[in-house]
Design an enzyme around this catalytic site. Structure first.
Site, short mmCIF file in Angstrom:
data_model
loop_
_atom_site.label_atom_id
_atom_site.label_comp_id
_atom_site.label_asym_id
_atom_site.label_seq_id
_atom_site.Cartn_x
_atom_site.Cartn_y
_atom_site.Cartn_z
N PHE A 1 30.87 44.77 34.91
CA PHE A 1 29.43 45.01 34.99
C PHE A 1 28.97 46.24 34.19
O PHE A 1 27.93 46.18 33.51
CB PHE A 1 29.00 45.14 36.46
CG PHE A 1 27.53 45.35 36.62
CD1 PHE A 1 26.64 44.30 36.43
CD2 PHE A 1 27.03 46.60 36.92
CE1 PHE A 1 25.27 44.50 36.55
CE2 PHE A 1 25.66 46.80 37.05
CZ PHE A 1 24.78 45.75 36.86
N TYR B 1 34.54 39.19 36.94
CA TYR B 1 34.40 40.59 36.57
C TYR B 1 34.29 41.42 37.83
O TYR B 1 34.02 40.92 38.92
CB TYR B 1 33.17 40.79 35.66
CG TYR B 1 31.85 40.63 36.38
CD1 TYR B 1 31.23 39.39 36.50
CD2 TYR B 1 31.22 41.73 36.96
CE1 TYR B 1 30.03 39.25 37.16
CE2 TYR B 1 30.01 41.60 37.61
CZ TYR B 1 29.42 40.36 37.72
OH TYR B 1 28.23 40.22 38.38
N CYS B 2 34.51 42.74 37.64
CA CYS B 2 34.19 43.67 38.73
C CYS B 2 33.59 44.93 38.10
O CYS B 2 32.70 44.81 37.26
CB CYS B 2 35.37 43.92 39.66
SG CYS B 2 36.91 44.43 38.88
N SER B 3 34.13 46.09 38.43
CA SER B 3 33.47 47.33 37.99
C SER B 3 34.08 47.93 36.73
O SER B 3 34.08 49.15 36.57
CB SER B 3 33.48 48.35 39.13
OG SER B 3 32.82 47.84 40.24
N CYS C 1 39.07 48.70 37.41
CA CYS C 1 38.92 47.89 38.63
C CYS C 1 39.86 46.69 38.59
O CYS C 1 39.73 45.83 37.71
CB CYS C 1 37.47 47.44 38.75
SG CYS C 1 37.23 46.17 39.98
#
Lengths: 141, 175
Positions: free
Chosen positions: B160, B129-131, B135
């Site tokens: 997140f 995962y990232c933002s 993203c």
């Protein structure tokens, strides 16, 4: 139809067809990255992003190819006008939600075209498709 | 509606269907994988000891792209022991991340990959995962890890922000 109308028709058809043939081709060549661009719109369930990414480029390319070869121009132009209108709705929803994403219109994963810019561009493409449709109808009448 | 208009609409529909059929025929596996990539309860817990795992029973041919995963799937996969990877920069990771997430920022992947491969089995289920949706790092990192031989790579596109906003537990601290 006047001579200028005749030339205008062929210019519109080739411009519209060439544009969608290119757009479809580059996206069909990079379906997975295009799926990510589709997912960024947050409009579809996750797996459906892949379905759209796998099929939409080919629809664009087939319609573009027909226009380039001057075959089934009215249905192809109508289809592209409808698709463009759908893209505009999706882009408008992005703008309305205040999101900042790449439109994924052409080269997936490369560059960044904001939703507002893409929306303005789509207005031009929609007009081009409708003009092609109208000119072809006049030519056949 | 005139007969001519009806014919144009019908032909437009046929062109659309032709494009869809062509697209599906060129991307059959991709679409099937995307739709079958949803969580199965037979997912095996991943392990961080590379030489002590057996191949995951659900693994057919390794996917050539990361499978998208939604929040519920991520929670279930984590419950059965999937490895969660944070693709964001270290300083953002430190401000808050998913519990037990391994920090593997996309920008530092070349430096960190060797240690990562030593610690995480190729057969492990990875959730990256990232933002959030805008993203691309989680997807790009997923592609990189697939190239490195990882067979079950999922991308949690909600990232997140979605996890935090769902009120789920968050850990803080540097990697």
């Amino acid at each position: 139809m006047s001579r200028s109308g005749f030339y205008l028709y062929h210019i519109c058809r080739l411009a519209l067809g060439g544009m969608f043939l290119y757009a479809g081709g580059v996206k069909a060549d990079n379906v997975v990255v295009f799926a990510r661009d589709v997912a960024n719109y947050q409009l579809l369930p996750y797996a459906w992003n892949y379905l759209v990414a796998a099929t939409l480029p080919y629809v664009e390319a087939v319609a573009g190819l027909l226009l380039v070869f001057n075959r089934k121009v009215r249905p192809a132009a109508l289809l592209l006008a409808i698709l463009t209108f759908v893209f505009m709705l999706a882009l408008a929803s992005v703008v309305a939600r205040g999101m900042e994403i790449d439109c994924g219109c052409f080269n997936p994963g490369q560059g960044h075209t904001s939703a507002v810019m893409a929306l303005l561009r789509d207005v031009g493409i929609l007009l081009l498709a409708l003009l092609t449709l109208r000119l072809r109808s006049r030519m056949l009448s | 509606m005139t007969a001519s208009t009806r014919r144009i609409l019908l032909e437009a529909g046929i062109i659309f269907c032709l494009g869809v059929v062509l697209g599906l025929s060129f991307n059959t596996q991709l679409v099937l994988d995307a739709f079958s990539g949803r969580l199965t309860t037979t997912s095996r817990p991943a392990t961080v000891v590379a030489d002590s795992v057996e191949p995951a029973p659900q693994a057919a041919a390794p996917a050539s792209f990361p499978i998208p995963a939604i929040l519920d799937e991520v929670r279930e996969l984590l419950r059965v022991g999937a490895v969660v990877i944070d693709a964001r920069a270290d300083e953002i990771y430190a401000e808050g991340h998913l519990p037990k997430a391994i920090s593997l920022p996309l920008g530092e992947v070349d430096d960190l990959l060797k240690a990562f491969k030593r610690n995480v089995a190729r057969e492990a289920t990875l959730i990256i995962y990232c933002s959030g949706f805008g993203c691309p790092d989680s997807f790009d990192l997923g592609m990189r890890l697939i190239e490195e031989g990882y067979e079950d790579v999922r991308v949690y596109e909600g990232g997140f922000p979605e996890w935090r906003d769902a009120g789920l537990p968050v850990e803080k601290g540097a990697p």
